[in-house]
Design a protein around this motif. Structure first.
Motif, PDB file in Angstrom:
ATOM      1  N   VAL A   1      -3.353   4.585  -1.407  1.00  0.00           N
ATOM      2  CA  VAL A   1      -4.230   5.112  -0.361  1.00  0.00           C
ATOM      3  C   VAL A   1      -4.069   6.627  -0.358  1.00  0.00           C
ATOM      4  O   VAL A   1      -2.950   7.130  -0.265  1.00  0.00           O
TER       5      VAL A   1
ATOM      6  N   TYR B   1       0.867  -1.174   0.000  1.00  0.00           N
ATOM      7  CA  TYR B   1       0.000   0.000   0.000  1.00  0.00           C
ATOM      8  C   TYR B   1       0.907   1.228   0.000  1.00  0.00           C
ATOM      9  O   TYR B   1       1.882   1.281   0.760  1.00  0.00           O
TER      10      TYR B   1
ATOM     11  N   ALA C   1      -3.945   4.998   8.013  1.00  0.00           N
ATOM     12  CA  ALA C   1      -3.960   4.070   6.877  1.00  0.00           C
ATOM     13  C   ALA C   1      -4.101   2.626   7.348  1.00  0.00           C
ATOM     14  O   ALA C   1      -4.848   1.831   6.754  1.00  0.00           O
TER      15      ALA C   1
ATOM     16  N   ILE D   1      -6.931  -0.095   6.216  1.00  0.00           N
ATOM     17  CA  ILE D   1      -6.685  -1.264   5.373  1.00  0.00           C
ATOM     18  C   ILE D   1      -6.819  -2.595   6.122  1.00  0.00           C
ATOM     19  O   ILE D   1      -6.922  -3.643   5.491  1.00  0.00           O
TER      20      ILE D   1
END
Length: 258
Positions: free
Chosen positions: A203, A82, A104, A108
């Motif tokens: 992201v 990511y 983040a 996720i």
């Protein structure tokens, strides 16, 4: 243990940085690389994943140039990366970086173990991992030179200033590793080609629900100068070399160096 995450940073290669006459840094021809300390974290994550048969993913935050790191990272044994590419990173300190990484990670998914390098090759603040642990509400283990997972528990050997400490925690936890923990692999052609087929996902900071204050750094770098060592240039010219050595040792002892 079901899933691992490694956080890494895409940094300037210090061997390409030149120091100009006014001591400013010339980065015009400098290439980027995964921070050397983070390569150890990636390697440890890959080794644990291979040993325990679990998944290992990675997360990185930087400018849009961070996208260039994906193939290299994936070729080192990761399953997925990511990445967050945003101009915010140009002035981000450990406070901002930890806020973004924590948000983040919450977005996720959950991880049993999160690995970081003890510091990054550029700023080496050593703050990101502890800050990240505080934001996620999980234990942090720093200065780790050996790491194992036994019966779902993380067993870490920490190298401190004057002693070695062994800690056992039940995950999830964050671990920051020292360079001596392993020797990062050098990906071969097969691994590099396979990396092109592995997934990556962007992201965006706008999706993380962070407030303006959480994206405002506490520390701002105004300038960076090259370091110049001013040598004393003491020369010993005795005819007898033993006398020169004796004077050198005495001089070093006087300076507290031996």
């Amino acid at each position: 243990m079901q899933k691992l995450l490694v956080c890494y940073k895409w940094v300037l290669d210090e061997q390409d940085i030149k120091i100009a006459g006014d001591l400013s840094l010339d980065t015009g021809r400098a290439k980027y690389k995964i921070s050397d300390y983070d390569k150890n974290a990636i390697e440890e994550g890959a080794l644990l994943a291979e040993k325990h048969g679990v998944g290992v993913e990675a997360l990185t935050f930087g400018t849009a140039a961070a996208k260039q790191s994906l193939k290299d990272a994936l070729s080192r044994g990761l399953d997925k990366v990511y990445w967050i590419g945003d101009a915010t990173s140009e002035q981000a300190d450990a406070f901002v970086t930890a806020n973004i990484l924590a948000a983040a990670i919450k977005k996720i998914g959950q991880y049993d173990l999160i690995l970081c390098g003890e510091g990054s090759s550029d700023s080496y603040s050593q703050q990101t991992a502890p800050r990240l642990a505080a934001l996620l509400g999980i234990p942090a283990i720093t200065f780790v030179q050996k790491l194992t997972v036994v019966d779902g528990k993380v067993v870490a050997t920490r190298k401190l200033g004057d002693c070695i400490e062994e800690i056992t925690v039940t995950g999830p936890a964050i671990v920051s590793v020292l360079p001596e923990i392993n020797k990062p692999r050098i990906p071969g052609l097969k691994q590099v080609m396979a990396a092109a087929k592995k997934p990556s996902e962007e992201v965006k900071i706008s999706e993380l629900g962070l407030k303006a204050g959480e994206l405002s750094p506490k520390v701002r770098v105004l300038s960076v100068k090259g370091y110049v060592m001013d040598r004393k240039k003491v020369i010993f010219k005795e005819a007898n070399q033993a006398d020169n050595v004796a004077k050198l040792v005495a001089s070093l002892a006087q300076e507290g160096m031996c």
